[in-house]
Design a protein around this motif. Structure first.
Motif, PDB file in Angstrom:
ATOM      1  N   UNK A   1     -34.649 -13.776  79.858  1.00 11.79           N
ATOM      2  CA  UNK A   1     -34.877 -13.885  81.290  1.00 11.79           C
ATOM      3  C   UNK A   1     -34.089 -15.040  81.896  1.00 11.79           C
ATOM      4  N   UNK A   2     -33.998 -16.149  81.153  1.00 11.62           N
ATOM      5  CA  UNK A   2     -33.276 -17.308  81.666  1.00 11.62           C
ATOM      6  C   UNK A   2     -31.798 -16.991  81.830  1.00 11.62           C
ATOM      7  N   UNK A   3     -31.242 -16.236  80.908  1.00  9.46           N
ATOM      8  CA  UNK A   3     -29.835 -15.870  80.998  1.00  9.46           C
ATOM      9  C   UNK A   3     -29.590 -15.009  82.235  1.00  9.46           C
ATOM     10  N   UNK A   4     -30.458 -14.047  82.490  1.00  4.28           N
ATOM     11  CA  UNK A   4     -30.316 -13.192  83.668  1.00  4.28           C
ATOM     12  C   UNK A   4     -30.410 -14.041  84.930  1.00  4.28           C
ATOM     13  N   UNK A   5     -31.371 -14.958  84.953  1.00  2.00           N
ATOM     14  CA  UNK A   5     -31.549 -15.834  86.109  1.00  2.00           C
ATOM     15  C   UNK A   5     -30.289 -16.666  86.347  1.00  2.00           C
ATOM     16  N   UNK A   6     -29.704 -17.189  85.278  1.00  2.00           N
ATOM     17  CA  UNK A   6     -28.495 -17.989  85.391  1.00  2.00           C
ATOM     18  C   UNK A   6     -27.320 -17.159  85.877  1.00  2.00           C
ATOM     19  N   UNK A   7     -27.188 -15.938  85.374  1.00  4.37           N
ATOM     20  CA  UNK A   7     -26.090 -15.060  85.802  1.00  4.37           C
ATOM     21  C   UNK A   7     -26.228 -14.726  87.282  1.00  4.37           C
ATOM     22  N   UNK A   8     -27.438 -14.422  87.723  1.00  4.02           N
ATOM     23  CA  UNK A   8     -27.652 -14.060  89.128  1.00  4.02           C
ATOM     24  C   UNK A   8     -27.585 -15.264  90.068  1.00  4.02           C
ATOM     25  N   UNK A   9     -28.261 -16.333  89.711  1.00  2.57           N
ATOM     26  CA  UNK A   9     -28.426 -17.454  90.629  1.00  2.57           C
ATOM     27  C   UNK A   9     -27.574 -18.672  90.291  1.00  2.57           C
ATOM     28  N   UNK A  10     -26.928 -18.665  89.134  1.00  3.11           N
ATOM     29  CA  UNK A  10     -26.147 -19.813  88.719  1.00  3.11           C
ATOM     30  C   UNK A  10     -27.044 -20.892  88.130  1.00  3.11           C
ATOM     31  N   UNK A  11     -26.431 -21.998  87.717  1.00  2.00           N
ATOM     32  CA  UNK A  11     -27.214 -23.101  87.171  1.00  2.00           C
ATOM     33  C   UNK A  11     -26.492 -24.411  87.412  1.00  2.00           C
ATOM     34  N   UNK A  12     -27.275 -25.485  87.302  1.00  2.00           N
ATOM     35  CA  UNK A  12     -26.704 -26.816  87.463  1.00  2.00           C
ATOM     36  C   UNK A  12     -26.429 -27.405  86.082  1.00  2.00           C
ATOM     37  N   UNK A  13     -25.561 -28.361  86.052  1.00  2.00           N
ATOM     38  CA  UNK A  13     -25.229 -29.055  84.814  1.00  2.00           C
ATOM     39  C   UNK A  13     -26.499 -29.667  84.230  1.00  2.00           C
ATOM     40  N   UNK A  14     -26.738 -29.400  82.939  1.00  2.00           N
ATOM     41  CA  UNK A  14     -27.902 -29.948  82.257  1.00  2.00           C
ATOM     42  C   UNK A  14     -29.181 -29.149  82.446  1.00  2.00           C
TER      43      UNK A  14
END
Length: 195
Positions: A1-14
């Motif tokens: 789920x975290x990977x999908x969230x990151x792909x859709x919404x992006x992520x910050x460093x760290x």
């Protein structure tokens, strides 16, 4: 789920292990454009609530981010699953389904559109011939017969893959015959004729 969230919404460093830089997600990249999500029925149930909010408000928060980002996008989704049935089984949110049903185009499977097969084969075979730098091909009547009798359970993806294998098997030959088709297709067509 975290990977999908990151792909859709992006992520910050760290934000998580391995997040060495800020990464823009698909929703942000689609700003002022179109976001196309294939196989929306595969979206994890836990992510559906977050995605519903993004569709409604056009705002999201990157994983590990402290502020919301706006994105003005048009949404197009595709699925080969029955989302209504998934709702009844508790695998898809009904409120998300209602938001996705603004405009629905139902495309029947290839087995129900056999009249389209010839045009699709000609189009994709022409494209494949160009890609592999091969001269255009002709097709035997037996080839067309086999193509029309196969049920194409994988729809257009299976058709394209089968045509690619067919073309590579035929190589420089100018006419495509049924024996150039992948073995599993020839076997299925032969079995269907016996039954």
């Amino acid at each position: 789920d975290t990977l999908v969230e990151s792909v859709l919404f992006g992520h910050t460093k760290g934000a998580f292990t391995g997040a060495h830089i800020n990464q823009e997600g698909l929703v942000s990249q689609a700003d002022k454009g179109t976001l196309f999500l294939d196989e929306i029925g595969e979206l994890p149930l836990a992510m559906q609530k977050s995605f519903l909010r993004v569709i409604q408000e056009h705002k999201f928060r990157p994983v590990g981010g402290g502020r919301e980002i706006a994105s003005d996008f048009r949404l197009v989704v595709a699925t080969n699953r029955d989302l209504g049935q998934m709702v009844r089984q508790g695998h898809f949110r009904e409120d998300l389904l209602f938001r996705l049903r603004s405009l629905v185009i139902e495309l029947p499977p290839l087995r129900q559109r056999r009249d389209d097969l010839k045009e699709l084969v000609l189009h994709y075979m022409g494209t494949l011939c160009q890609r592999f730098r091969l001269p255009p091909k002709e097709f035997s009547p037996d080839f067309w017969n086999a193509v029309h009798h196969y049920p194409w359970p994988g729809n257009i993806r299976e058709l394209i893959q089968a045509l690619e294998k067919t073309l590579l098997t035929a190589g420089e030959e100018s006419v495509i015959y049924p024996n150039h088709l992948p073995t599993y297709i020839r076997i299925q067509v032969a079995r269907d004729r016996v039954e």
